[in-house]
Design a protein around this motif. Structure first.
Motif: not given
Length: 98
Positions: A10-19, A22-39
């Motif tokens: 739903r968030a666009g897979r990891l391709e959405a953060t390619r490049g 700081i990849d882990d922070c970018s993935v977390a931000r992307l997941l949060k924007q698409h309704g994912g819960r973070l812990w």
């Protein structure tokens, strides 16, 4: 980082953060924007996919990612350094003045 396949798709897979620098922070931000819960939790087992073989490799990674986190602001960098100096050097220096 554990994430359900549905949320990742739903968030666009990891391709959405390619490049991203700081990849882990970018993935977390992307997941949060698409309704994912973070812990954020701790584990006794972890495995890094990156190899940092020398202290210089680690120093380079920290310096480039830290400046990116500060939005490439020299003023914020100076403030962060001042904060670290106060946090880490002030207590021992205060002990010596007693």
């Amino acid at each position: 980082m554990l994430v359900s396949l549905e949320t990742l798709e739903r968030a666009g897979r990891l391709e959405a953060t390619r490049g991203a620098l700081i990849d882990d922070c970018s993935v977390a931000r992307l997941l949060k924007q698409h309704g994912g819960r973070l812990w954020i939790g701790l584990t006794e087992q972890s495995h890094s996919l990156r190899q940092y073989e020398t202290f210089s490799d680690i120093e380079h990674m920290v310096s480039r990612t830290a400046f990116n986190q500060l939005n490439h602001s020299s003023l914020l960098l100076v403030c962060a350094i001042a904060g670290m100096v106060i946090t880490y050097l002030a207590p021992p220096l205060l002990l010596l003045t007693q």
